[in-house]
Motif scaffolding. Sequence first.
Motif, PDB file in Angstrom:
ATOM      1  N   TYR A 109      37.058 -19.420 -43.258  1.00 41.42           N
ATOM      2  CA  TYR A 109      35.847 -18.613 -43.131  1.00 41.42           C
ATOM      3  C   TYR A 109      34.784 -19.408 -42.365  1.00 41.42           C
ATOM      4  CZ  TYR A 109      37.581 -15.551 -46.846  1.00 41.42           C
ATOM      5  OH  TYR A 109      38.313 -14.675 -47.586  1.00 41.42           O
ATOM      6  N   VAL A 110      33.766 -18.687 -41.928  1.00 41.20           N
ATOM      7  CA  VAL A 110      32.531 -19.330 -41.466  1.00 41.20           C
ATOM      8  C   VAL A 110      31.377 -18.699 -42.236  1.00 41.20           C
ATOM      9  CG1 VAL A 110      33.331 -20.001 -39.166  1.00 41.20           C
ATOM     10  CG2 VAL A 110      32.248 -17.771 -39.477  1.00 41.20           C
ATOM     11  N   LEU A 111      30.409 -19.523 -42.569  1.00 39.99           N
ATOM     12  CA  LEU A 111      29.193 -19.060 -43.234  1.00 39.99           C
ATOM     13  C   LEU A 111      28.111 -18.950 -42.181  1.00 39.99           C
ATOM     14  CD1 LEU A 111      27.537 -18.517 -45.886  1.00 39.99           C
ATOM     15  CD2 LEU A 111      26.979 -20.969 -45.822  1.00 39.99           C
ATOM     16  N   ARG A 112      27.507 -17.765 -42.095  1.00 40.79           N
ATOM     17  CA  ARG A 112      26.372 -17.548 -41.189  1.00 40.79           C
ATOM     18  C   ARG A 112      25.166 -17.235 -42.056  1.00 40.79           C
ATOM     19  NH1 ARG A 112      27.603 -14.348 -35.854  1.00 40.79           N
ATOM     20  NH2 ARG A 112      25.762 -15.571 -35.412  1.00 40.79           N
ATOM     21  N   VAL A 113      24.058 -17.912 -41.767  1.00 39.10           N
ATOM     22  CA  VAL A 113      22.843 -17.722 -42.561  1.00 39.10           C
ATOM     23  C   VAL A 113      21.667 -17.482 -41.617  1.00 39.10           C
ATOM     24  CG1 VAL A 113      21.287 -18.728 -44.268  1.00 39.10           C
ATOM     25  CG2 VAL A 113      23.741 -19.225 -44.379  1.00 39.10           C
ATOM     26  N   HIS A 114      20.997 -16.353 -41.824  1.00 38.84           N
ATOM     27  CA  HIS A 114      19.764 -16.041 -41.089  1.00 38.84           C
ATOM     28  C   HIS A 114      18.608 -16.313 -42.035  1.00 38.84           C
ATOM     29  CE1 HIS A 114      16.944 -14.067 -38.410  1.00 38.84           C
ATOM     30  NE2 HIS A 114      16.478 -13.432 -39.461  1.00 38.84           N
ATOM     31  N   LEU A 115      17.644 -17.101 -41.575  1.00 41.64           N
ATOM     32  CA  LEU A 115      16.487 -17.487 -42.384  1.00 41.64           C
ATOM     33  C   LEU A 115      15.216 -16.897 -41.796  1.00 41.64           C
ATOM     34  CD1 LEU A 115      17.405 -21.267 -42.579  1.00 41.64           C
ATOM     35  CD2 LEU A 115      17.724 -19.590 -44.390  1.00 41.64           C
ATOM     36  N   GLU A 116      14.294 -16.527 -42.674  1.00 38.17           N
ATOM     37  CA  GLU A 116      12.952 -16.112 -42.248  1.00 38.17           C
ATOM     38  C   GLU A 116      11.927 -16.794 -43.134  1.00 38.17           C
ATOM     39  OE1 GLU A 116      12.229 -11.975 -41.681  1.00 38.17           O
ATOM     40  OE2 GLU A 116      13.592 -11.902 -39.961  1.00 38.17           O
ATOM     41  N   TYR A 117      11.125 -17.649 -42.520  1.00 34.75           N
ATOM     42  CA  TYR A 117      10.045 -18.352 -43.219  1.00 34.75           C
ATOM     43  C   TYR A 117       8.751 -17.566 -43.028  1.00 34.75           C
ATOM     44  CZ  TYR A 117      12.877 -22.571 -43.777  1.00 34.75           C
ATOM     45  OH  TYR A 117      13.841 -23.474 -44.152  1.00 34.75           O
ATOM     46  N   THR A 118       8.034 -17.344 -44.113  1.00 36.46           N
ATOM     47  CA  THR A 118       6.749 -16.657 -44.059  1.00 36.46           C
ATOM     48  C   THR A 118       5.663 -17.663 -44.427  1.00 36.46           C
ATOM     49  OG1 THR A 118       7.830 -14.631 -44.744  1.00 36.46           O
ATOM     50  CG2 THR A 118       5.439 -14.686 -44.901  1.00 36.46           C
ATOM     51  N   PRO A 125       7.009 -13.471 -39.551  1.00 38.16           N
ATOM     52  CA  PRO A 125       7.819 -14.592 -40.051  1.00 38.16           C
ATOM     53  C   PRO A 125       8.455 -15.381 -38.908  1.00 38.16           C
ATOM     54  CG  PRO A 125       8.732 -12.468 -40.771  1.00 38.16           C
ATOM     55  CD  PRO A 125       7.556 -12.177 -39.902  1.00 38.16           C
ATOM     56  N   PHE A 126       8.821 -16.612 -39.209  1.00 39.10           N
ATOM     57  CA  PHE A 126       9.535 -17.462 -38.259  1.00 39.10           C
ATOM     58  C   PHE A 126      11.033 -17.300 -38.530  1.00 39.10           C
ATOM     59  CE2 PHE A 126       5.416 -19.612 -38.575  1.00 39.10           C
ATOM     60  CZ  PHE A 126       5.118 -19.840 -37.234  1.00 39.10           C
ATOM     61  N   PRO A 127      11.801 -16.714 -37.582  1.00 37.13           N
ATOM     62  CA  PRO A 127      13.233 -16.524 -37.811  1.00 37.13           C
ATOM     63  C   PRO A 127      14.053 -17.716 -37.303  1.00 37.13           C
ATOM     64  CG  PRO A 127      12.580 -15.350 -35.842  1.00 37.13           C
ATOM     65  CD  PRO A 127      11.332 -16.028 -36.388  1.00 37.13           C
ATOM     66  N   TYR A 128      15.138 -18.025 -38.010  1.00 42.04           N
ATOM     67  CA  TYR A 128      16.047 -19.106 -37.622  1.00 42.04           C
ATOM     68  C   TYR A 128      17.473 -18.703 -37.935  1.00 42.04           C
ATOM     69  CZ  TYR A 128      11.908 -22.114 -37.672  1.00 42.04           C
ATOM     70  OH  TYR A 128      10.681 -22.665 -37.442  1.00 42.04           O
ATOM     71  N   GLU A 129      18.406 -19.207 -37.163  1.00 40.15           N
ATOM     72  CA  GLU A 129      19.820 -19.117 -37.486  1.00 40.15           C
ATOM     73  C   GLU A 129      20.255 -20.524 -37.870  1.00 40.15           C
ATOM     74  OE1 GLU A 129      21.511 -16.273 -37.698  1.00 40.15           O
ATOM     75  OE2 GLU A 129      19.740 -15.203 -36.988  1.00 40.15           O
ATOM     76  N   GLN A 130      20.704 -20.667 -39.093  1.00 38.53           N
ATOM     77  CA  GLN A 130      21.213 -21.960 -39.553  1.00 38.53           C
ATOM     78  C   GLN A 130      22.531 -22.219 -38.817  1.00 38.53           C
ATOM     79  OE1 GLN A 130      20.828 -22.738 -43.845  1.00 38.53           O
ATOM     80  NE2 GLN A 130      23.055 -22.864 -43.806  1.00 38.53           N
ATOM     81  N   PRO A 131      22.868 -23.472 -38.529  1.00 39.06           N
ATOM     82  CA  PRO A 131      24.164 -23.727 -37.890  1.00 39.06           C
ATOM     83  C   PRO A 131      25.318 -23.139 -38.713  1.00 39.06           C
ATOM     84  CG  PRO A 131      22.823 -25.705 -37.872  1.00 39.06           C
ATOM     85  CD  PRO A 131      22.102 -24.696 -38.723  1.00 39.06           C
ATOM     86  N   ILE A 132      26.305 -22.621 -38.015  1.00 38.77           N
ATOM     87  CA  ILE A 132      27.473 -22.014 -38.660  1.00 38.77           C
ATOM     88  C   ILE A 132      28.273 -23.094 -39.389  1.00 38.77           C
ATOM     89  CG2 ILE A 132      29.674 -20.883 -38.177  1.00 38.77           C
ATOM     90  CD1 ILE A 132      28.219 -19.394 -35.921  1.00 38.77           C
ATOM     91  N   VAL A 133      28.734 -22.751 -40.590  1.00 37.21           N
ATOM     92  CA  VAL A 133      29.468 -23.705 -41.427  1.00 37.21           C
ATOM     93  C   VAL A 133      30.898 -23.192 -41.669  1.00 37.21           C
ATOM     94  CG1 VAL A 133      29.547 -24.863 -43.668  1.00 37.21           C
ATOM     95  CG2 VAL A 133      27.349 -24.379 -42.594  1.00 37.21           C
ATOM     96  N   PRO A 134      31.906 -23.898 -41.141  1.00 31.48           N
ATOM     97  CA  PRO A 134      33.275 -23.505 -41.472  1.00 31.48           C
ATOM     98  C   PRO A 134      33.628 -23.979 -42.881  1.00 31.48           C
ATOM     99  CG  PRO A 134      33.248 -25.227 -39.774  1.00 31.48           C
ATOM    100  CD  PRO A 134      31.834 -24.939 -40.149  1.00 31.48           C
ATOM    101  N   PHE A 135      34.414 -23.166 -43.594  1.00 31.03           N
ATOM    102  CA  PHE A 135      34.896 -23.557 -44.921  1.00 31.03           C
ATOM    103  C   PHE A 135      36.203 -22.835 -45.200  1.00 31.03           C
ATOM    104  CE2 PHE A 135      32.489 -19.742 -45.842  1.00 31.03           C
ATOM    105  CZ  PHE A 135      33.080 -19.166 -46.954  1.00 31.03           C
ATOM    106  N   ARG A 136      36.829 -23.220 -46.290  1.00 35.85           N
ATOM    107  CA  ARG A 136      38.123 -22.649 -46.628  1.00 35.85           C
ATOM    108  C   ARG A 136      38.153 -22.247 -48.097  1.00 35.85           C
ATOM    109  NH1 ARG A 136      43.267 -24.580 -47.640  1.00 35.85           N
ATOM    110  NH2 ARG A 136      42.525 -26.708 -47.845  1.00 35.85           N
ATOM    111  N   ILE A 137      38.786 -21.102 -48.380  1.00 37.32           N
ATOM    112  CA  ILE A 137      39.059 -20.693 -49.757  1.00 37.32           C
ATOM    113  C   ILE A 137      40.552 -20.930 -49.984  1.00 37.32           C
ATOM    114  CG2 ILE A 137      39.204 -18.737 -51.343  1.00 37.32           C
ATOM    115  CD1 ILE A 137      36.580 -17.749 -50.237  1.00 37.32           C
ATOM    116  N   LYS A 138      40.837 -21.650 -51.058  1.00 41.75           N
ATOM    117  CA  LYS A 138      42.235 -22.008 -51.322  1.00 41.75           C
ATOM    118  C   LYS A 138      42.887 -21.077 -52.345  1.00 41.75           C
ATOM    119  CE  LYS A 138      40.633 -25.661 -54.461  1.00 41.75           C
ATOM    120  NZ  LYS A 138      40.618 -27.105 -54.698  1.00 41.75           N
TER     121      LYS A 138
END
Length: 140
Positions: A109-118, A125-138
């Motif tokens: 999988y990859v985790l995608r996170v969109h952030l909005e700071y107020t 708000p200030f929008p950001y895309e956090q770097p994508i994080v690969p991970f695995r479910i076993k």
Amino acid sequence: MLLIGLTVLTSLFIPPLVHNALTDKTPPIVSFIRAEAINSPIYAGESLIVRITRKKVRDDCPVVSDRQAISEDGVIFSLPPASHRGGPADQSTVDFAYPTFSSMPPGRYVLRVHLEYTCPGIDTPFPYEQPIVPFRIKEE
């Protein structure tokens, strides 16, 4: 009459100009350096712990995050959103736990996170895309 008109105009325009000039418009995050899963692989239903390294300059801006886990087959799992007061500005790394669903099949999988700071005093708000994080479910 002219003096009254100028007084009225001044009272209408000066307070917003002063407020605007005194409001800190600095974005809270300067840059993201990396985000990495520190406990992958995990079992479905466990939380994924992500270490985020960033340059942050403000800690007075609450953040809301929208999260998605996307499987290698392209299936999107919308993970629960979260609100947080935001981490300290003087701390370059923070660890966050992102919940997963027990219904997520094993795989990559990859985790995608969109952030909005107020931030205080700023309507947008200030929008950001956090770097994508690969991970695995076993497998269980």
